[in-house]
Write an enzyme that holds these catalytic residues in place. Structure first.
Site, PDB file in Angstrom:
ATOM      1  N   LYS A 132      -7.029  22.824  -8.184  1.00 46.63           N
ATOM      2  CA  LYS A 132      -7.060  23.963  -7.242  1.00 46.63           C
ATOM      3  C   LYS A 132      -7.887  25.112  -7.810  1.00 46.63           C
ATOM      4  CE  LYS A 132      -3.532  27.030  -7.317  1.00 46.63           C
ATOM      5  NZ  LYS A 132      -3.866  28.457  -7.466  1.00 46.63           N
ATOM      6  N   ASN A 133      -7.640  25.453  -9.075  1.00 50.86           N
ATOM      7  CA  ASN A 133      -8.281  26.652  -9.625  1.00 50.86           C
ATOM      8  C   ASN A 133      -9.742  26.443 -10.026  1.00 50.86           C
ATOM      9  OD1 ASN A 133      -6.006  28.061  -9.111  1.00 50.86           O
ATOM     10  ND2 ASN A 133      -5.270  28.144 -11.232  1.00 50.86           N
ATOM     11  N   ARG A 137      -4.675  35.642  -3.286  1.00 47.88           N
ATOM     12  CA  ARG A 137      -5.393  36.587  -4.150  1.00 47.88           C
ATOM     13  C   ARG A 137      -6.779  36.080  -4.529  1.00 47.88           C
ATOM     14  NH1 ARG A 137      -2.861  40.382  -6.690  1.00 47.88           N
ATOM     15  NH2 ARG A 137      -4.496  40.266  -8.241  1.00 47.88           N
ATOM     16  N   CYS A 191       1.793  40.866  -6.932  1.00 48.95           N
ATOM     17  CA  CYS A 191       2.430  39.663  -6.409  1.00 48.95           C
ATOM     18  C   CYS A 191       3.653  39.376  -7.254  1.00 48.95           C
ATOM     19  CB  CYS A 191       1.471  38.488  -6.349  1.00 48.95           C
ATOM     20  SG  CYS A 191       1.176  37.700  -7.907  1.00 48.95           S
ATOM     21  N   ARG A 236      -1.202  42.470 -11.438  1.00 46.87           N
ATOM     22  CA  ARG A 236      -2.476  41.773 -11.274  1.00 46.87           C
ATOM     23  C   ARG A 236      -3.631  42.651 -10.766  1.00 46.87           C
ATOM     24  NH1 ARG A 236      -1.435  35.800  -9.081  1.00 46.87           N
ATOM     25  NH2 ARG A 236      -3.375  35.468 -10.199  1.00 46.87           N
ATOM     26  N   ASP A 266       0.503  28.903 -16.473  1.00 48.06           N
ATOM     27  CA  ASP A 266       0.798  28.095 -15.286  1.00 48.06           C
ATOM     28  C   ASP A 266       1.700  26.895 -15.578  1.00 48.06           C
ATOM     29  OD1 ASP A 266      -0.652  29.831 -13.751  1.00 48.06           O
ATOM     30  OD2 ASP A 266      -2.455  28.598 -13.655  1.00 48.06           O
ATOM     31  N   ARG A 302       1.072  25.725  -1.768  1.00 51.09           N
ATOM     32  CA  ARG A 302      -0.171  26.447  -2.036  1.00 51.09           C
ATOM     33  C   ARG A 302      -1.024  25.702  -3.052  1.00 51.09           C
ATOM     34  NH1 ARG A 302       0.637  31.610  -4.634  1.00 51.09           N
ATOM     35  NH2 ARG A 302      -1.539  31.137  -4.956  1.00 51.09           N
TER      36      ARG A 302
HETATM   37  N1  EPU Z   1      -6.090  41.521 -15.621  1.00 49.37           N
HETATM   38  C1  EPU Z   1      -6.382  42.862 -15.676  1.00 49.37           C
HETATM   39  N2  EPU Z   1      -7.501  43.305 -15.008  1.00 49.37           N
HETATM   40  C2  EPU Z   1      -8.312  42.484 -14.302  1.00 49.37           C
HETATM   41  C3  EPU Z   1      -7.997  41.113 -14.248  1.00 49.37           C
HETATM   42  C4  EPU Z   1      -6.879  40.656 -14.922  1.00 49.37           C
HETATM   43  O1  EPU Z   1      -5.662  43.636 -16.278  1.00 49.37           O
HETATM   44  O2  EPU Z   1      -9.288  42.951 -13.731  1.00 49.37           O
HETATM   45  C5  EPU Z   1      -4.890  41.017 -16.303  1.00 49.37           C
HETATM   46  C6  EPU Z   1      -3.868  40.464 -15.300  1.00 49.37           C
HETATM   47  O3  EPU Z   1      -3.055  41.478 -14.776  1.00 49.37           O
HETATM   48  C7  EPU Z   1      -3.108  39.467 -16.122  1.00 49.37           C
HETATM   49  C8  EPU Z   1      -4.179  38.922 -17.073  1.00 49.37           C
HETATM   50  O4  EPU Z   1      -5.229  39.882 -17.058  1.00 49.37           O
HETATM   51  O5  EPU Z   1      -2.104  40.121 -16.855  1.00 49.37           O
HETATM   52  C9  EPU Z   1      -4.732  37.561 -16.713  1.00 49.37           C
HETATM   53  O6  EPU Z   1      -5.179  37.555 -15.400  1.00 49.37           O
HETATM   54  P1  EPU Z   1      -6.412  36.681 -14.890  1.00 49.37           P
HETATM   55  O7  EPU Z   1      -7.367  37.608 -14.227  1.00 49.37           O
HETATM   56  O8  EPU Z   1      -6.917  35.812 -15.965  1.00 49.37           O
HETATM   57  O9  EPU Z   1      -5.718  35.802 -13.783  1.00 49.37           O
HETATM   58  P2  EPU Z   1      -6.353  35.413 -12.406  1.00 49.37           P
HETATM   59  O10 EPU Z   1      -7.787  35.180 -12.558  1.00 49.37           O
HETATM   60  O11 EPU Z   1      -5.890  36.355 -11.344  1.00 49.37           O
HETATM   61  C10 EPU Z   1      -6.087  32.827 -12.721  1.00 49.37           C
HETATM   62  C11 EPU Z   1      -5.428  31.703 -11.987  1.00 49.37           C
HETATM   63  C12 EPU Z   1      -3.923  31.846 -12.114  1.00 49.37           C
HETATM   64  C13 EPU Z   1      -3.578  31.785 -13.608  1.00 49.37           C
HETATM   65  C14 EPU Z   1      -4.331  32.890 -14.351  1.00 49.37           C
HETATM   66  C15 EPU Z   1      -4.117  32.855 -15.844  1.00 49.37           C
HETATM   67  C16 EPU Z   1      -6.978  31.180 -10.222  1.00 49.37           C
HETATM   68  C17 EPU Z   1      -7.316  31.213  -8.775  1.00 49.37           C
HETATM   69  N3  EPU Z   1      -5.833  31.749 -10.588  1.00 49.37           N
HETATM   70  O12 EPU Z   1      -5.628  34.033 -12.108  1.00 49.37           O
HETATM   71  O13 EPU Z   1      -3.340  30.727 -11.468  1.00 49.37           O
HETATM   72  O14 EPU Z   1      -2.195  31.950 -13.784  1.00 49.37           O
HETATM   73  O15 EPU Z   1      -5.740  32.773 -14.102  1.00 49.37           O
HETATM   74  O16 EPU Z   1      -4.484  31.628 -16.374  1.00 49.37           O
HETATM   75  O17 EPU Z   1      -7.725  30.634 -11.016  1.00 49.37           O
HETATM   76  C18 EPU Z   1      -1.678  29.559 -10.278  1.00 49.37           C
HETATM   77  O18 EPU Z   1      -2.501  28.646 -10.111  1.00 49.37           O
HETATM   78  O19 EPU Z   1      -0.461  29.432 -10.009  1.00 49.37           O
HETATM   79  C19 EPU Z   1      -2.130  30.838 -10.805  1.00 49.37           C
HETATM   80  C20 EPU Z   1      -1.419  31.963 -10.705  1.00 49.37           C
END
Ligand code: EPU
Length: 419
Positions: free
Chosen positions: A22-23, A92, A116, A121, A304, A396
């Site tokens: 998915k990701n 998101r 969320c 996030r 995850d 999802r």
């Molecule tokens: N963060 C910030 N600022 C930003 C972006 C992130 O402070 O601009 C912080 C977040 O708040 C969090 C940490 O950095 O504490 C990590 O967040 P990240 O941005 O890496 O997460 P994401 O890109 O929103 C993706 C996956 C998530 C997975 C995370 C961590 C996708 C679509 N989503 O989310 O997947 O948990 O990386 O590996 O790739 C899931 O599949 O269930 C899921 C939540």
């Protein structure tokens, strides 16, 4: 709302196959926005988030056709610059439209994703990076509004290796003027998969999969064909399903290299993992043993798989410690595991899990995607019946999870809501 009903205690046996990730599929589909030409993507899991991404792309003007696990896209007529709140609030990952729209059309308006269940996030690092490439970025009326006639290559050092932030900046840099060097970026395999697809489309990217990625902007990208990598989180969930039930299953499509730290911990718990031609075989003869686990960016233990790991720890011999360092709110499954008899205490980012011999089935509620998977694993090992409500969270990101588990011997069924 559908529920999942499980009668626990059946060991799993046989072969279970992993779907596409998915990701990885989410950013790859979003990358269709970067230019015209037919993009054929195979091994796309048929899960709700990908359906939502398809809807968003169609709304933006991409022609999207789905046939089973193949998605065909043609984005030459993209004109709309807006990802509306109604879609972004349900997923998101819609934020992944920001980089491609801005770099292709010179402007993007994407609803700011709210907090969320698993944490606040923010997306500040996505915005900061785009601003460093010359974008004017404003947040107004709940929307991110970014403009730039043409983005310019820049050196960007991320404060934290955000996954979708890294993906947004890579996609933006593909069509920027000059060279962009991204430092301290996320190294998740899904990012390397996105880069592989972009490279097939004509992008010039060096260092995919490492923490430094150099992108030389090109004026346009063309169509390409790509197969999405297997889902390492789904694979890890199946491995843990085998471990918690004490059966003998083989997980096909499980890439051990993507699950290094997870395998180390599972083996430390007393589970035998062997790789053979069909996949990874999971067996256990003795009881599960307590371990210490800390979630970290890749290649560390993935957040995850934290909820699923907690289900295992709940029935392991001894006291385990699980520390969540990525998302501050990702312990919502704990009160539900308590309902099944688990002994877990939360102290800030730490969970202290005292293993008990057996969980007892109970009605429980899913709070997010991976928490749902943790509850499914707990239900598979529990004595008696567990019903999990709000399984739309599970839908999802897991493709036919209950069918796949049933095929390897789990007593599980989906109870459809009659409307
Ligand atoms: N963060 C910030 N600022 C930003 C972006 C992130 O402070 O601009 C912080 C977040 O708040 C969090 C940490 O950095 O504490 C990590 O967040 P990240 O941005 O890496 O997460 P994401 O890109 O929103 C993706 C996956 C998530 C997975 C995370 C961590 C996708 C679509 N989503 O989310 O997947 O948990 O990386 O590996 O790739 C899931 O599949 O269930 C899921 C939540």
């Amino acid at each position: 709302m559908d529920q999942i009903r499980i009668i626990g205690g059946a060991p799993l046996n046989g072969l279970v196959e992993v779907s596409g990730a998915k990701n990885a599929a989410l950013p790859i589909l979003a990358a269709s926005l970067l230019g015209g030409g037919e993009c054929i993507i195979d091994h796309v899991p048929q899960v709700r988030d990908l359906i939502t991404m398809g809807k968003l792309l169609a709304l933006l003007g991409v022609e999207v056709q789905t046939e089973g696990s193949r998605v065909v896209m043609e984005a030459s007529k993209v004109q709309s610059i807006e990802a509306p709140y109604d879609l972004v609030k349900t997923m998101r990952a819609s934020i992944l439209a920001l980089g491609p729209l801005l770099t292709r059309l010179g402007e993007a308006k994407v609803s700011l994703p709210g907090g969320c269940a698993i944490g606040t996030r923010p997306v500040n690092l996505h915005l900061k990076g785009l601003a460093m490439m010359g974008a004017e970025v404003e947040v107004e009326h709940g929307y991110i509004h970014a403009k730039a006639r043409r983005l310019k290559g820049a050196r960007i050092d991320l404060d934290f290796p955000t996954v979708t932030g890294t993906e947004n900046l890579i996609m933006a840099a593909c069509l920027a003027e000059g060279t962009t060097s991204l430092h301290h970026v996320a190294r998740e395999p899904e990012i390397a998969d996105l880069c592989a697809f972009l490279t097939k489309r004509g992008a010039k990217i060096l260092g995919a999969g490492t923490d430094t990625i150099i992108i030389e902007g090109v004026s346009e990208l063309h169509g390409a064909k790509h197969e999405v990598m297997p889902d390492r989180v789904e694979a890890g969930t199946f491995v843990m399903a085998g471990a918690i039930t004490g059966g003998d299953i083989t997980v096909k499509g499980c890439i051990s290299d993507h699950l290094g730290t997870v395998f180390t911990k599972i083996q430390e718990m007393g589970v035998e993992l062997t790789e053979h031609s069909e996949g990874v075989r999971v067996r256990r003869s003795g009881p599960l043993k307590a371990v210490e686990v800390k979630t970290l960016p890749y290649p560390g233990f993935p957040t995850d798989l934290q909820a699923q790991m907690m289900a295992l720890m709940s029935v392991a011999d001894g006291t385990s410690i699980l520390t969540e360092t990525i998302f501050e709110g990702r312990f919502l499954h704990v009160p539900e595991l308590h309902r099944m008899g688990a002994s877990i205490e939360i102290d800030g980012p730490h969970a202290v899990v005292k293993g008990i011999p057996v969980l007892t089935g109970a009605p429980v509620m899913a709070s997010d995607l991976r928490a749902s998977a943790g509850l499914v694993l707990a239900g598979l090992a529990a004595e008696g019946e567990t019903t999990i409500s709000r399984v739309y969270h599970l839908d999802r990101g897991y493709e036919r999870l209950e069918e796949k588990l049933k095929a390897v011997g789990a007593q599980v069924e989906r109870v459809r809501e009659v409307v």
